[in-house]
Structure formats: structure tokens, C-alpha cells
Design a protein around this motif. Structure first.
Motif, PDB file in Angstrom:
ATOM      1  N   ASP A 224       0.974  -1.154   0.217  1.00 17.44           N
ATOM      2  CA  ASP A 224      -0.291  -0.008   0.277  1.00 17.44           C
ATOM      3  C   ASP A 224       0.809   1.557   0.000  1.00 17.44           C
ATOM      4  O   ASP A 224       2.113   1.590   0.948  1.00 17.44           O
ATOM      5  CB  ASP A 224      -1.148  -0.011   1.424  1.00 17.44           C
ATOM      6  N   VAL A 225       0.803   1.982  -0.906  1.00 14.86           N
ATOM      7  CA  VAL A 225       1.080   3.655  -0.483  1.00 14.86           C
ATOM      8  C   VAL A 225      -0.352   5.052  -0.206  1.00 14.86           C
ATOM      9  O   VAL A 225      -0.705   4.951  -0.827  1.00 14.86           O
ATOM     10  CB  VAL A 225       1.528   3.882  -2.269  1.00 14.86           C
ATOM     11  N   THR A 226       0.548   5.358   1.304  1.00 12.63           N
ATOM     12  CA  THR A 226      -0.640   5.819   1.741  1.00 12.63           C
ATOM     13  C   THR A 226      -0.414   6.892   1.278  1.00 12.63           C
ATOM     14  O   THR A 226       0.625   7.835   0.575  1.00 12.63           O
ATOM     15  CB  THR A 226      -0.026   5.997   3.244  1.00 12.63           C
ATOM     16  N   ALA A 227      -2.094   7.609   1.923  1.00 13.17           N
ATOM     17  CA  ALA A 227      -1.996   9.338   0.757  1.00 13.17           C
ATOM     18  C   ALA A 227      -0.497  10.422   1.792  1.00 13.17           C
ATOM     19  O   ALA A 227      -0.064  11.200   1.152  1.00 13.17           O
ATOM     20  CB  ALA A 227      -2.951   9.393   1.358  1.00 13.17           C
ATOM     21  N   GLU A 228       0.182  10.135   2.558  1.00 13.34           N
ATOM     22  CA  GLU A 228       1.452  10.600   3.090  1.00 13.34           C
ATOM     23  C   GLU A 228       2.705   9.950   2.483  1.00 13.34           C
ATOM     24  O   GLU A 228       3.778  10.275   3.173  1.00 13.34           O
ATOM     25  CB  GLU A 228       1.326  10.147   5.039  1.00 13.34           C
ATOM     26  N   GLY A 229       2.457   9.093   1.352  1.00  9.12           N
ATOM     27  CA  GLY A 229       3.358   8.832   0.449  1.00  9.12           C
ATOM     28  C   GLY A 229       4.047   7.699   1.301  1.00  9.12           C
ATOM     29  O   GLY A 229       6.181   7.718   1.433  1.00  9.12           O
ATOM     30  N   ARG A 230       3.634   6.563   2.417  1.00  9.94           N
ATOM     31  CA  ARG A 230       4.775   5.847   3.172  1.00  9.94           C
ATOM     32  C   ARG A 230       4.045   4.720   2.270  1.00  9.94           C
ATOM     33  O   ARG A 230       3.350   4.320   1.496  1.00  9.94           O
ATOM     34  CB  ARG A 230       4.310   4.935   3.749  1.00  9.94           C
ATOM     35  N   LEU A 231       4.943   2.988   1.895  1.00  8.32           N
ATOM     36  CA  LEU A 231       5.448   2.625   0.793  1.00  8.32           C
ATOM     37  C   LEU A 231       5.116   1.376   2.354  1.00  8.32           C
ATOM     38  O   LEU A 231       6.167   0.900   2.987  1.00  8.32           O
ATOM     39  CB  LEU A 231       6.326   2.357   0.143  1.00  8.32           C
ATOM     40  N   GLN A 232       3.189   0.281   2.405  1.00  6.99           N
ATOM     41  CA  GLN A 232       3.600  -0.575   3.211  1.00  6.99           C
ATOM     42  C   GLN A 232       3.882  -1.639   2.881  1.00  6.99           C
ATOM     43  O   GLN A 232       2.637  -2.131   2.154  1.00  6.99           O
ATOM     44  CB  GLN A 232       2.560  -0.665   4.024  1.00  6.99           C
ATOM     45  N   ALA A 233       4.498  -2.567   2.681  1.00  8.31           N
ATOM     46  CA  ALA A 233       5.065  -3.616   2.682  1.00  8.31           C
ATOM     47  C   ALA A 233       4.303  -5.538   3.491  1.00  8.31           C
ATOM     48  O   ALA A 233       5.736  -5.513   3.947  1.00  8.31           O
ATOM     49  CB  ALA A 233       6.335  -3.482   1.685  1.00  8.31           C
ATOM     50  N   GLY A 234       3.540  -5.009   4.528  1.00  5.80           N
ATOM     51  CA  GLY A 234       3.752  -6.074   5.950  1.00  5.80           C
ATOM     52  C   GLY A 234       3.875  -7.798   5.586  1.00  5.80           C
ATOM     53  O   GLY A 234       4.916  -7.892   6.637  1.00  5.80           O
ATOM     54  N   VAL A 235       3.760  -7.755   4.254  1.00  7.92           N
ATOM     55  CA  VAL A 235       3.830  -9.685   4.233  1.00  7.92           C
ATOM     56  C   VAL A 235       5.712  -9.497   4.378  1.00  7.92           C
ATOM     57  O   VAL A 235       5.771 -10.092   4.467  1.00  7.92           O
ATOM     58  CB  VAL A 235       3.578  -9.945   2.658  1.00  7.92           C
ATOM     59  N   LEU A 236       6.553  -8.573   3.709  1.00  4.63           N
ATOM     60  CA  LEU A 236       8.064  -8.238   4.167  1.00  4.63           C
ATOM     61  C   LEU A 236       8.492  -7.197   5.251  1.00  4.63           C
ATOM     62  O   LEU A 236       9.357  -7.732   5.018  1.00  4.63           O
ATOM     63  CB  LEU A 236       8.779  -7.546   2.665  1.00  4.63           C
ATOM     64  N   GLY A 237       7.294  -6.944   5.812  1.00  3.48           N
ATOM     65  CA  GLY A 237       7.770  -6.877   7.306  1.00  3.48           C
ATOM     66  C   GLY A 237       8.142  -5.234   7.153  1.00  3.48           C
ATOM     67  O   GLY A 237       9.186  -5.010   8.033  1.00  3.48           O
ATOM     68  N   PHE A 238       8.032  -4.474   6.062  1.00  7.12           N
ATOM     69  CA  PHE A 238       8.881  -3.461   6.237  1.00  7.12           C
ATOM     70  C   PHE A 238       8.022  -1.942   5.580  1.00  7.12           C
ATOM     71  O   PHE A 238       6.996  -2.319   5.354  1.00  7.12           O
ATOM     72  CB  PHE A 238      10.021  -2.776   5.572  1.00  7.12           C
ATOM     73  N   GLU A 239       8.280  -0.803   6.256  1.00  5.65           N
ATOM     74  CA  GLU A 239       7.374   0.518   5.870  1.00  5.65           C
ATOM     75  C   GLU A 239       8.662   1.217   5.416  1.00  5.65           C
ATOM     76  O   GLU A 239       9.447   1.510   5.930  1.00  5.65           O
ATOM     77  CB  GLU A 239       6.736   0.881   6.751  1.00  5.65           C
ATOM     78  N   VAL A 240       8.270   2.195   4.148  1.00  7.38           N
ATOM     79  CA  VAL A 240       9.262   2.961   3.478  1.00  7.38           C
ATOM     80  C   VAL A 240       8.765   4.125   2.881  1.00  7.38           C
ATOM     81  O   VAL A 240       7.704   3.951   3.266  1.00  7.38           O
ATOM     82  CB  VAL A 240      10.525   2.104   2.437  1.00  7.38           C
ATOM     83  N   ALA A 241       9.784   4.943   2.524  1.00  4.27           N
ATOM     84  CA  ALA A 241       9.111   6.290   1.768  1.00  4.27           C
ATOM     85  C   ALA A 241       8.782   6.477   0.229  1.00  4.27           C
ATOM     86  O   ALA A 241      10.020   5.367   0.179  1.00  4.27           O
ATOM     87  CB  ALA A 241      10.160   7.022   2.656  1.00  4.27           C
ATOM     88  N   ALA A 242       8.165   6.079   0.008  1.00  7.53           N
ATOM     89  CA  ALA A 242       7.439   5.957  -1.581  1.00  7.53           C
ATOM     90  C   ALA A 242       8.172   6.933  -2.442  1.00  7.53           C
ATOM     91  O   ALA A 242       8.071   8.256  -2.157  1.00  7.53           O
ATOM     92  CB  ALA A 242       6.093   5.902  -1.485  1.00  7.53           C
ATOM     93  N   GLN A 243       8.663   6.575  -2.898  1.00  7.88           N
ATOM     94  CA  GLN A 243       9.437   7.456  -4.776  1.00  7.88           C
ATOM     95  C   GLN A 243       7.852   7.931  -5.048  1.00  7.88           C
ATOM     96  O   GLN A 243       7.994   7.717  -5.786  1.00  7.88           O
ATOM     97  CB  GLN A 243      10.238   7.048  -5.221  1.00  7.88           C
ATOM     98  N   LEU A 244       7.294   9.382  -4.853  1.00  9.85           N
ATOM     99  CA  LEU A 244       7.009   9.850  -5.595  1.00  9.85           C
ATOM    100  C   LEU A 244       6.787  10.994  -6.797  1.00  9.85           C
ATOM    101  O   LEU A 244       8.020  11.596  -6.271  1.00  9.85           O
ATOM    102  CB  LEU A 244       5.510  10.300  -4.682  1.00  9.85           C
ATOM    103  N   LEU A 245       6.431  10.809  -7.815  1.00 16.86           N
ATOM    104  CA  LEU A 245       6.560  12.120  -8.817  1.00 16.86           C
ATOM    105  C   LEU A 245       5.818  13.210  -9.205  1.00 16.86           C
ATOM    106  O   LEU A 245       4.975  12.538  -8.980  1.00 16.86           O
ATOM    107  CB  LEU A 245       7.442  11.464  -9.267  1.00 16.86           C
ATOM    108  N   PRO A 246       6.099  13.861  -8.781  1.00 16.24           N
ATOM    109  CA  PRO A 246       4.852  15.289  -8.746  1.00 16.24           C
ATOM    110  C   PRO A 246       4.708  15.444  -9.693  1.00 16.24           C
ATOM    111  O   PRO A 246       5.949  15.081 -11.025  1.00 16.24           O
ATOM    112  CB  PRO A 246       5.845  16.404  -8.384  1.00 16.24           C
ATOM    113  N   PRO A 247       3.567  15.520 -10.863  1.00 16.86           N
ATOM    114  CA  PRO A 247       3.688  15.812 -12.316  1.00 16.86           C
ATOM    115  C   PRO A 247       4.628  16.533 -13.339  1.00 16.86           C
ATOM    116  O   PRO A 247       4.850  16.886 -13.466  1.00 16.86           O
ATOM    117  CB  PRO A 247       2.224  17.016 -12.739  1.00 16.86           C
ATOM    118  N   ALA A 248       4.916  18.096 -12.487  1.00 17.47           N
ATOM    119  CA  ALA A 248       6.187  18.803 -12.862  1.00 17.47           C
ATOM    120  C   ALA A 248       7.272  18.170 -13.172  1.00 17.47           C
ATOM    121  O   ALA A 248       8.299  18.411 -13.717  1.00 17.47           O
ATOM    122  CB  ALA A 248       6.150  20.089 -12.366  1.00 17.47           C
TER     123      ALA A 248
END
Length: 191
Positions: free
Chosen positions: A132-156
Motif C-alpha cells: 500500500d502507498v498511503t496518502a502520506e507517501g509511505r509504502l507499506q509492504a506488510g508481508v515483507l515486514g517493512f515500511e519505507v518512503a514511497a518514491q513519488l514524482l509530482p507532475p512537473a
């Protein structure tokens, strides 16, 4: 079997790099095929991409059965035809319909482990993993046991990346910056 991963996407730009890997992007903006024109395919809809994925899955399954191999990994280790075993990834930014999800699961559920990877937005019953990528920009990969900052790229910034590859003709060499070229703030640990 091939694994299907589901991913709740808000706005993400995946760029994958490997010598022979092919990537089909569904539902992303224009221009990403310029990153590697011979290996990245853009499709507006999954309906455009599914026939090729189904063909490739059947081809890999047939090769493995004919040669008595149990997986692509075994094929790579005993047969030196890298093109035959090159991975193909589908990365979707939009959820599939129920019928499309069933077709994807059919591609994924083979007797052998094939060289196909499917990263699908939304909930797909039967998926191996859910990220899951949350609205706060966190990638949650529960099955792998980690949560990291998602790499988001704004339109510009997305447009700037596409522009970079458009002006290079898609064959710009990716080289590290020269010494002193990176801003000092970027070189600090944790930056």
C-alpha cells in the motif's frame, strides 16, 4: 507460479533497468517509453497489453515443459539463451476489471515459475502480496515486514524526466555525476 502483487497507487513513476527486461506500463502518462524504447511499452489499457502477456506466459510455460525444466531460474542456469528467459513486467497504475483480474491470475497460475511479474493497482483476489502507498507517501509492504518512503514524482518532475529522455532520443548514457557536481547537501548521510 508467476506472482501478482497488488499496489494501491496515488502517483508513482516506476523506472526499471536491466539488460533484457521488458516492461509494459498501463495507465501511466505519455513519454515513459523514451526511457528505453526497445524495452518499455506504454499501453493505455490493460486490454491492449493482455494478449502479449498471455502469449508470453504460454510460450514460457511451453518451453519449460518441452525442455523438462521446473523454472526460468533453472533454464537460465543450464541454457545460455538469455533472451528466452528475459523477464517481462506489467506495472499498472489503474485497477483491472474483474474479468481482467481473472485473466491476469490465469497468466500467473502456471505449473512453472515463469519470467513474468505483475504489479497491479487495486485489490486483486489471489494476489501473492499486497503493498500500500498511503496518502502520506509511505509504502507499506506488510508481508515483507517493512515500511519505507514511497518514491513519488509530482507532475512537473514527471514532465522533466520525460523531457530529459525525449531530448536524448532515448539513448542517453546514465553516468554518475563528476566529483563536485552533486550539491554538498545531497552528499550528507541520511540526505
Amino acid at each position: 507460479p508467476t506472482e501478482i502483487y497488488t499496489l494501491s497507487l496515488h502517483a508513482a513513476l516506476p523506472i526499471w533497468w536491466s539488460d533484457r527486461m521488458r516492461v509494459t506500463l498501463v495507465g501511466f502518462g505519455p513519454g515513459l517509453d523514451l526511457v528505453a524504447p526497445d524495452r518499455v511499452l506504454l499501453a493505455d489499457t490493460l486490454e491492449e497489453a493482455l494478449p502479449e502477456l498471455e502469449r508470453r506466459g504460454a510460450e514460457l510455460e511451453g518451453q519449460l515443459s518441452a525442455w523438462g525444466l521446473d523454472s526460468v531460474l533453472t533454464g537460465r542456469s543450464v541454457m545460455h539463451n538469455a533472451d528466452a528467459w528475459a523477464p517481462h513486467y506489467l506495472i499498472m497504475a489503474v485497477p483491472p476489471t474483474q474479468e481482467q483480474a481473472e485473466r491476469l491470475l490465469a497468466v500467473a497460475r502456471t505449473r512453472h515459475r515463469t519470467a513474468l511479474g505483475l504489479v497491479v493497482a487495486g485489490d486483486v483476489a489471489g494476489a501473492s502480496w499486497t503493498w500500500d502507498v498511503t496518502a502520506e507517501g509511505r509504502l507499506q509492504a506488510g508481508v515483507l515486514g517493512f515500511e519505507v518512503a514511497a518514491q513519488l514524482l509530482p507532475p512537473a518532475q514527471y514532465a522533466a524526466v520525460v523531457s530529459l529522455f525525449r531530448s536524448s532520443g532515448g539513448d542517453a548514457p546514465l553516468t554518475p555525476p563528476s566529483v563536485g557536481e552533486a550539491p554538498a547537501a545531497h552528499l550528507r548521510p541520511g540526505a
